[in-house]
Design an enzyme around this catalytic site. Structure first.
Site, PDB file in Angstrom:
ATOM      1  N   SER A  27      89.057  29.847   6.572  1.00 35.77           N
ATOM      2  CA  SER A  27      88.458  31.059   6.005  1.00 35.77           C
ATOM      3  C   SER A  27      87.689  30.713   4.742  1.00 35.77           C
ATOM      4  O   SER A  27      87.639  29.561   4.319  1.00 35.77           O
ATOM      5  CB  SER A  27      89.548  32.090   5.696  1.00 35.77           C
ATOM      6  OG  SER A  27      90.276  31.681   4.564  1.00 35.77           O
ATOM      7  N   LYS A  28      87.096  31.703   4.186  1.00 36.10           N
ATOM      8  CA  LYS A  28      86.237  31.564   3.019  1.00 36.10           C
ATOM      9  C   LYS A  28      86.926  30.802   1.880  1.00 36.10           C
ATOM     10  O   LYS A  28      86.309  29.981   1.216  1.00 36.10           O
ATOM     11  CB  LYS A  28      85.842  32.968   2.553  1.00 36.10           C
ATOM     12  CG  LYS A  28      84.854  32.972   1.445  1.00 36.10           C
ATOM     13  CD  LYS A  28      83.540  33.602   1.850  1.00 36.10           C
ATOM     14  CE  LYS A  28      82.583  33.428   0.702  1.00 36.10           C
ATOM     15  NZ  LYS A  28      81.307  32.938   1.033  1.00 36.10           N
TER      16      LYS A  28
END
Ligand code: GLU
Length: 430
Positions: free
Chosen positions: A205-206
């Site tokens: 994820s980010k």
């Protein structure tokens, strides 16, 4: 239709988001396999999700594939333009009584208690029992195909010989095989690649450093480095080698060498590889990249930017890092790091250091030839006079002229900045 005996693979992005790192890796392996075997690499746009598919995503995906170094063969195939084809195949199954209608929708009847086997090129044999598989929607009531049906029809029509895709599609494969059977098509072979995870084992994820190629592009990663890094997630050139470009990989890539291991995304390794690619470039090339990427307001003087790049070449791994490290060269408005601020106060509290620095500043002001050699000489002379180590002068001077505790060699930095700016900045802190 493909010529017999030829290898045909495809990459099938859905334009519902930016190109994910994992998808880019899938595309790369497909591309490499096709190029290595003299086959074809086709591109299919899976745009049957009307609401979520966007032109801007498609545009960026195509740009990013090209940016990474991949080209594709033939025409782009859009699923949204093939609704009548899916309908026709589904109608055939209706006619054969292998499917039934529910309102406008067409549903495939799954025969129970059968075992479907696939011989996956990466996982080996995988068996599925059809008791686990519900009846499958072929065409939804809005006339659009369901993913699995469109996928099977297209892979057949495009003459795909091997489907290389992520593990997340394994459970779709037996459903697609049922469709191939029912339509009387030969199924392609499959290679499902283990997914890319974050280092902590979670979904990428980010917070792990970004998930899309677009983000890394924006941060100033080089395409060759990113492609090189993605390659190593599942494949290796052997002998612990880590730096290898696509040109060379294309010549030695073997699909059999794709490993069945979970791969972890490691941002530090990516940065290291990017640093290696940066060092393969000349200062001139890097300066052009930095300018194009608008990393810093470098003004018109290309020669100056090139000299800064040269001075920092071994010290930055991404173009963003370069910009952060070198702000002091492109204007007086550079920030001072928190740590440098603390150190500056500590240095200046010491009377002897302060005096030595004042003296050094005065000596610099008088220097006629503002070269790194004469600056160094002046520095050593002051240090001797005050009976301190040169570092006592060098550290606070560095903070004053750059706002940082780290950087290139101080004397070279000073030479490049020029006398006026150096003396002004030193004067300001004193
Ligand atoms: N559009 C699908 C995806 O992006 C393609 C899956 C496949 O390769 O069959 O996951």
């Amino acid at each position: 239709m493909a010529e017999t005996g030829k290898i045909v693979v495809r990459f099938a992005p859905s334009p519902t988001g930016y190109l994910h790192l994992g998808s880019a890796r899938t595309a790369l392996f497909n591309w490499l396999y096709a190029r290595r075997e003299g086959g074809k690499f086709l591109l299919r746009i899976e745009d049957t999700d009307k609401e979520r598919s966007k032109d801007e995503f498609l545009k960026e995906i195509l740009e990013d594939l090209k940016w990474l170094g991949m080209d594709f063969d033939g025409e782009l195939l859009f699923q949204s333009k093939r609704l009548s084809v899916y309908k026709e195949y589904a109608t055939r199954l209706l006619d054969k009584k292998l499917a039934y209608k529910e309102g406008e929708a067409i549903i495939f009847k799954v025969e129970k208690s059968r075992v479907i086997k696939i011989n996956d090129a990466i996982h080996g044999e995988i068996a599925f029992n059809t008791d686990e598989i519900k009846d499958q929607v072929l065409i939804k009531s809005d006339g659009f195909p369901a993913y699995n049906f469109a996928c099977a029809v297209d892979d057949h029509d495009m003459g795909i010989t091997l489907v290389i895709r992520g593990d997340d599609h394994i459970s779709n494969t037996p459903k697609q095989i049922l469709f191939y059977e029912a339509l009387g098509f030969k199924a392609p072979n499959f290679a499902h690649m283990p997914l890319m995870m974050a280092k902590d084992g979670s979904k990428l994820s980010k917070r792990h450093g970004g998930v899309s190629i677009a983000e890394y592009k924006k941060e100033g990663y080089l395409p060759g480095a990113l492609a090189n890094y993605l390659l190593l997630l599942g494949w290796s050139p052997g002998k612990n080698r880590e730096i290898i470009n696509l040109e060379e990989t294309k010549k030695i890539f073997k699909i059999e060498d794709l490993g069945n291991v979970q791969v972890q995304f490691d941002i530090d390794k990516l940065k290291w590889i990017n640093g290696e690619y940066i060092r393969q470039k000349s200062a001139k090339e890097l300066a052009a990249l930095i300018k194009n990427a608008k990393r810093i307001d470098a003004g018109a003087d290309e020669n100056y930017l090139e000299r800064v790049v040269d001075l920092y070449k071994t010290r930055f791994r991404t173009l963003d890092e370069f910009a952060n490290l070198t702000r002091c060269f492109f204007g007086d408005g550079f920030p001072t790091d928190a740590e440098a601020e603390k150190k500056r106060e500590k240095y200046l509290k010491d009377e002897k250091t302060k005096k030595a620095l004042t003296e050094f500043t005065a000596a610099l002001k008088k220097l006629e030839n503002f070269s790194s050699e004469s600056i160094e000489k002046a520095c050593r002379k002051v240090a001797e006079e005050y009976n301190v180590k040169p570092a006592t002068v060098i550290h606070p001077a560095r903070v004053a002229i750059s706002g940082k505790t780290v950087g290139a060699g101080l004397f070279e930095m000073m030479e490049l900045l020029g006398k006026k700016r150096v003396v002004e900045r030193l004067g300001k802190v004193l």
